[in-house]
Design a protein around this motif. Structure first.
Motif, PDB file in Angstrom:
ATOM      1  N   LYS A   1       0.775  -1.313   0.166  1.00  0.00           N
ATOM      2  CA  LYS A   1      -0.042  -0.116   0.026  1.00  0.00           C
ATOM      3  C   LYS A   1       0.809   1.259  -0.144  1.00  0.00           C
ATOM      4  O   LYS A   1       0.471   2.188  -0.438  1.00  0.00           O
ATOM      5  N   VAL A   2       1.824   1.474   0.631  1.00  0.00           N
ATOM      6  CA  VAL A   2       2.611   2.448   0.946  1.00  0.00           C
ATOM      7  C   VAL A   2       3.979   2.767   0.128  1.00  0.00           C
ATOM      8  O   VAL A   2       4.484   3.748  -0.402  1.00  0.00           O
ATOM      9  N   GLY A   3       4.489   1.438  -0.150  1.00  0.00           N
ATOM     10  CA  GLY A   3       5.799   1.500  -0.808  1.00  0.00           C
ATOM     11  C   GLY A   3       6.056   2.030  -1.996  1.00  0.00           C
ATOM     12  O   GLY A   3       5.148   2.897  -2.448  1.00  0.00           O
ATOM     13  N   GLU A   4       7.032   1.777  -2.759  1.00  0.00           N
ATOM     14  CA  GLU A   4       7.162   2.352  -3.956  1.00  0.00           C
ATOM     15  C   GLU A   4       5.920   2.150  -4.972  1.00  0.00           C
ATOM     16  O   GLU A   4       5.455   1.022  -5.003  1.00  0.00           O
ATOM     17  N   ARG A   5       5.290   3.179  -5.411  1.00  0.00           N
ATOM     18  CA  ARG A   5       4.305   3.348  -6.114  1.00  0.00           C
ATOM     19  C   ARG A   5       4.251   2.788  -7.619  1.00  0.00           C
ATOM     20  O   ARG A   5       3.353   2.842  -8.311  1.00  0.00           O
ATOM     21  N   GLU A   6       5.640   2.310  -8.299  1.00  0.00           N
ATOM     22  CA  GLU A   6       5.629   1.720  -9.389  1.00  0.00           C
ATOM     23  C   GLU A   6       4.780   0.741  -9.614  1.00  0.00           C
ATOM     24  O   GLU A   6       4.433  -0.186  -9.250  1.00  0.00           O
ATOM     25  N   LYS A   7       3.807   1.200 -10.766  1.00  0.00           N
ATOM     26  CA  LYS A   7       2.556   0.074 -11.332  1.00  0.00           C
ATOM     27  C   LYS A   7       3.274  -1.193 -11.962  1.00  0.00           C
ATOM     28  O   LYS A   7       4.031  -1.071 -12.707  1.00  0.00           O
ATOM     29  N   THR A   8       2.853  -2.464 -11.147  1.00  0.00           N
ATOM     30  CA  THR A   8       3.140  -3.591 -11.833  1.00  0.00           C
ATOM     31  C   THR A   8       1.950  -4.289 -12.287  1.00  0.00           C
ATOM     32  O   THR A   8       0.979  -4.031 -11.546  1.00  0.00           O
ATOM     33  N   GLY A   9       2.090  -5.426 -13.139  1.00  0.00           N
ATOM     34  CA  GLY A   9       0.752  -6.293 -13.342  1.00  0.00           C
ATOM     35  C   GLY A   9       0.987  -7.129 -14.504  1.00  0.00           C
ATOM     36  O   GLY A   9       2.163  -7.289 -14.786  1.00  0.00           O
ATOM     37  N   VAL A  10       0.132  -7.998 -14.753  1.00  0.00           N
ATOM     38  CA  VAL A  10       0.201  -9.063 -15.613  1.00  0.00           C
ATOM     39  C   VAL A  10      -0.864  -9.343 -16.418  1.00  0.00           C
ATOM     40  O   VAL A  10      -2.169  -9.180 -15.993  1.00  0.00           O
ATOM     41  N   PHE A  11      -0.908  -9.534 -17.606  1.00  0.00           N
ATOM     42  CA  PHE A  11      -1.887  -9.869 -18.620  1.00  0.00           C
ATOM     43  C   PHE A  11      -2.504 -11.124 -18.611  1.00  0.00           C
ATOM     44  O   PHE A  11      -1.435 -11.958 -18.502  1.00  0.00           O
ATOM     45  N   LEU A  12      -3.788 -11.344 -18.419  1.00  0.00           N
ATOM     46  CA  LEU A  12      -4.375 -12.471 -18.162  1.00  0.00           C
ATOM     47  C   LEU A  12      -4.279 -13.410 -19.303  1.00  0.00           C
ATOM     48  O   LEU A  12      -4.672 -14.831 -19.365  1.00  0.00           O
TER      49      LEU A  12
END
Length: 820
Positions: A311-322
RNA sequence: GCUCGGGUGGCGAAACUGGCAGACGCAUGGGACUUAAAAUCCCAAGAGGCGAAAUCCUCAUGUGGGUUCGAUCCCCACCCCGAGCACCA
């Protein structure tokens, strides 16, 4: 005890009146037949080992001043006190010093009691409450049972905040920036079976009622923000598998559709992809075989992350395509489905439609992964084709573009039109979403009331019958928590195993205790009824005294304690136990006393203990000093410089009391001052403006000296008005003035408006907006007459300099401004 | 980042929510009393200026603009401090 009349000796005076009050029951109102009851409540303290510091004293004194003021106005004031003695605070301290809390707490309480008595609080000690007393927590457990029976308490396995240091679950409210509010340890995510109260069912009522209660605005805003109401829509996105075959219809209820919550349905046409929380149940259905490894790794990583970095840490967005896509119901186009940990399972539906053009987070995500960005809002000077440089969340003045039949509508209208369209096509609904979560009350600790439930292999979770309450907290020596996630109570078989109340077979007790905030969510109901052992609160007493007339406390409880108390009161109201649904008719938050700019705390080592000041200067002087130091509702920085000011003041009044005599020919302006002071002090006390009330009393004393008056009538009023601040002093003075009864049985002074105004007043004269002179005019004089007086005034005349008056502004009895 | 507070003498603070800025108090300086000190009492005091003088002048409420006869107060932009919330869709 004899008091030397020539010099003011606080210690002697204070000891005398403390004894007298106790002996005569001065502070004990008739609880059954009070003609005009007034329930004056202060948030009860948690009895720490250090005792009350000056910040606490400031708050308690402020509340006591108000109670005494109401008492003098003729109310039957009930001012109870008690101790919030269960909880992690106490337990941790006990562990640290190696003494059992059951032994330690009574010591702390008696120290608190001594301090609270010494400062001169008008407490009715007959009604003292301690949350650790079985006579009290019996009813805390009873409360749990009522909620359980009403279906307002339920158990669920849930991701909870786990403090690895305190070894317990924390409520969301007890987590600050991902750290434990108490010890600062980084909070972890764990899955445990927990008891919850359905406070979310009351969200709307808790919010609405805020408009009807007389509370500090800051506190109400804090509650509003905490409840966090958002209006928007729920929209169904039908799902397409990896090979583009539709597997679900557009119906919201479709098991294979994804439902999202959004506050911005106006941007629906710009939703170019979707994001699910990693924990979302649809994830496994939508993951195509080729994406499986990567997706599982991401889900794994998100689950093991503690809340800080999530929640608070580095806010670099990460994600994966399903690998799968869904259909945007507005455009009919397929949109890829992703997972990302910036979407939270606890809020909304755990899934969002991403509109990168108009949401910062979605924009960042789209940029990083090369997803489409489509503008659907344009402001003046922009068109459908204007490239999107940064996310533009704006609504005001924006019109819809690239939005089919909705093009050209202002955003606000477009929002409504799109919701209507969704509803009529069965693709979505308007919806209200709250930020508030259900209240987790389970604590895997020792020092609290055991939750009164028994688990039976045949009957499941069975409530302890009310006749078997209280479930006593066993006096075990080995009460330290461990890392198992199970309360220390589970280690004690003789307590743990118990017959099932339903079938009689061997059952097991619930080993968690309840949250301290449950203890404090109803204590104000207990105070008037402490002598009744067979009921939590007596109906007649409760009707007489509740809701609380004035409640004073710290704003650190703006959301926790105050919200839970309101919730509990509503539940008890709905269950037919209470006639009212708001516990505190009037609430005022007091300010904080800080030391060198920081909140007093043991860890900072800046705690100032009041005892030394009280023994050196006396409780009355110290009370006055605290109340004079700054506005009560704002607090201030504690410095001991200046404490001799109030003391000098009391010394002076002491002398005046000795020489008071009847005086008939009071000068007119002294009379005006006297009556003005009565009005000012009354109004200031009502508004909790204690510092200015004291200043007004000082001015009255200065005026008496100036006029060399010893008027008995004025000095008597002065003593009465001083009584809320300096009660012992006032009692002694009242007696010295020849009265046989307590000053608190005297009548609060009344003023006469006609005596406040003088016939001739002085007003400033401005020339061109600058104050140049002062003139005396008869009260209520006409503008013409005032101008004439002004022009005769030599200073004014000099500035006017015979120029014609271009404009005259006359504020009656206040000011004259001549524009030349 | 968002939401609430708040910024006024050497210090704590006041000021009818547009009308004499600094009430009240602390600290300070001077004086009286005292062998002396403490305590007490009296007087002075926002900063600066002209003056023999003050019923004189100028500047002053975080900064810069604006509205107004008049702004600590209202509007716009910004700076600083405190509290709360914080990837809330």
């Amino acid at each position: 005890m004899t008091v030397d009349a020539t010099t003011y000796q606080p210690d002697v005076v204070e000891a005398k009146w403390l004894a007298r009050w106790a002996e005569k029951g001065t502070n004990q109102p008739d609880l059954d037949h009070p003609p005009s009851p007034f329930y004056n409540l202060m948030m009860f303290p948690y009895p720490s080992a250090e005792g009350l510091h000056v910040g606490n004293m400031f708050a308690f004194t402020g509340s006591d001043v108000f109670g005494r003021f109401k008492r003098l106005q003729g109310y039957d004031v009930f001012e109870p006190i008690g101790f919030d003695a269960f909880g992690i605070h106490s337990e941790n301290h006990a562990i640290k010093v190696g003494i059992h809390p059951a032994k330690l707490i009574p010591q702390n309480i008696s120290n608190f009691r001594r301090q609270l008595e010494r400062i001169g609080g008008m407490f009715d000690w007959r009604h003292e409450v301690s949350t650790t007393d079985p006579d009290y927590y019996k009813w805390t457990q009873w409360l749990f049972l009522q909620l359980f029976k009403a279906g307002k308490a339920y158990k669920k396995r849930a991701a909870v905040n786990w403090c690895p240091n305190d070894k317990t679950v924390l409520a969301n409210e007890q987590v600050e920036n991902g750290r434990c509010e108490r010890c600062g340890a980084v909070v972890e995510q764990r899955f445990l079976e927990q008891w919850f109260f359905r406070i979310t069912e009351y969200a709307e009522r808790l919010l609405k009622n805020l408009d009807t209660i007389d509370w500090s605005e800051t506190t109400r805003t804090a509650q509003r923000n905490w409840i966090g109401r958002s209006e928007g829509a729920e929209i169904a996105f039908p799902v397409v598998t990896g090979d583009s075959r539709p597997v679900a219809s557009a119906a919201t209820s479709s098991p294979l559709g994804i439902t999202v919550f959004t506050t911005r349905p106006d941007t629906l046409f710009g939703a170019t992809f979707m994001v699910l929380a990693p924990e979302h149940p649809m994830v496994r259905h939508l993951t195509t075989p080729d994406r499986k490894t990567e997706v599982e790794a991401y889900v794994q990583a998100a689950a093991s992350k503690d809340l800080v970095s999530r929640k608070v840490g580095e806010r670099e967005k990460t994600g994966v395509f399903l690998g799968s896509s869904a259909i945007n119901p507005a455009t009919g186009k397929p949109v890829p489905v992703w997972i990302a940990d910036y979407v939270l399972m606890e809020y909304g539906t755990g899934a969002i439609m991403a509109v990168p053009a108009h949401d910062e987070r979605d924009f960042e995500f789209a940029r990083k992964y090369g997803l489409d960005i489509v503008r659907v809002l344009a402001k003046e000077g922009e068109s459908a084709g204007t490239p999107v440089e940064t996310a533009e969340p704006g609504e005001e003045g924006h019109k819809l573009v690239n939005s089919g039949q909705f093009d050209g509508l202002p955003a606000e209208q477009g929002k409504r039109a799109i919701i209507d369209w969704l509803v009529s096509n069965g693709k979505g609904n308007g919806r209200v979403q709250y930020r508030l979560h259900d209240w987790c009350i389970s604590r895997q600790r020792y020092w609290g009331p055991p939750i009164p439930m028994i688990y039976c292999d045949d009957c499941g979770a069975v409530p302890v019958p009310e006749k078997d309450l209280p479930v006593l907290l066993p006096p075990i020596e080995d009460f330290r928590p461990d890392d198992s996630g199970v309360s220390p109570l589970a280690r004690h078989g003789e307590w743990y195993y118990v017959a099932c109340p339903k079938c009689g077979k061997k059952g097991r007790r619930e080993t968690d205790v309840s949250d301290t905030f449950l203890d404090s969510s109803w204590y104000f109901l207990r105070y008037p009824s402490t002598e009744f052992r067979d009921r939590p609160f007596d109906p007649a007493r409760t009707r007489t005294w509740c809701p609380v007339t004035t409640y004073i406390g710290g704003n650190e409880h703006a959301v926790l304690h105050l919200l839970y108390s309101r919730f509990m009161t509503m539940v008890l109201h709905d269950l037919g136990h209470l006639q009212f649904e708001e516990p505190f008719a009037r609430f005022r938050a007091h300010g904080l006393i800080v030391k060198d700019g920081a909140k007093m705390s043991k860890t900072k080592g800046n705690i100032v203990v009041p005892d030394q000041y009280i023994s050196q200067w006396g409780a009355d002087t110290f009370r006055m000093y605290l109340m004079f130091l700054g506005p009560f509702q704002e607090g201030g920085d504690f410095r001991d410089a200046g404490i001799n000011g109030p003391r000098r003041f009391l010394d002076r009044v002491w002398g005046m009391v000795g020489s008071a005599a009847i005086q008939t020919d009071l000068p007119r302006d002294l009379v005006a001052r006297w009556h003005r002071t009565k009005r000012k002090v009354t109004e200031d006390l009502e508004a909790l403006h204690y510092n200015t009330a004291i200043a007004a009393l000082m001015e009255l004393v200065n005026a008496l000296k100036e006029a060399d008056s010893h008027s008995l009538a004025i000095i008597e009023d002065l003593v009465i008005m001083l009584a809320p601040f300096a009660p012992h002093f006032a009692e002694e003075s009242w007696e010295r003035l020849g009265h046989g009864s307590s000053v608190f049985d005297a009548r609060w002074p009344v003023w006469e408006d006609s005596l406040i105004v003088e016939d001739e007043i002085e007003i400033p004269v401005q020339v061109n907006g600058k104050t140049r002179s002062k003139i005396r005019i008869p009260l209520g004089a006409e503008e013409k007459a005032v101008v004439a007086i002004a022009l005769k005034d030599p200073t004014t005349a000099r500035f006017v300099d015979n120029k014609p008056l271009r404009k005259v502004i006359y504020v009656p009895n206040r000011l004259l401004n001549l524009v030349v």
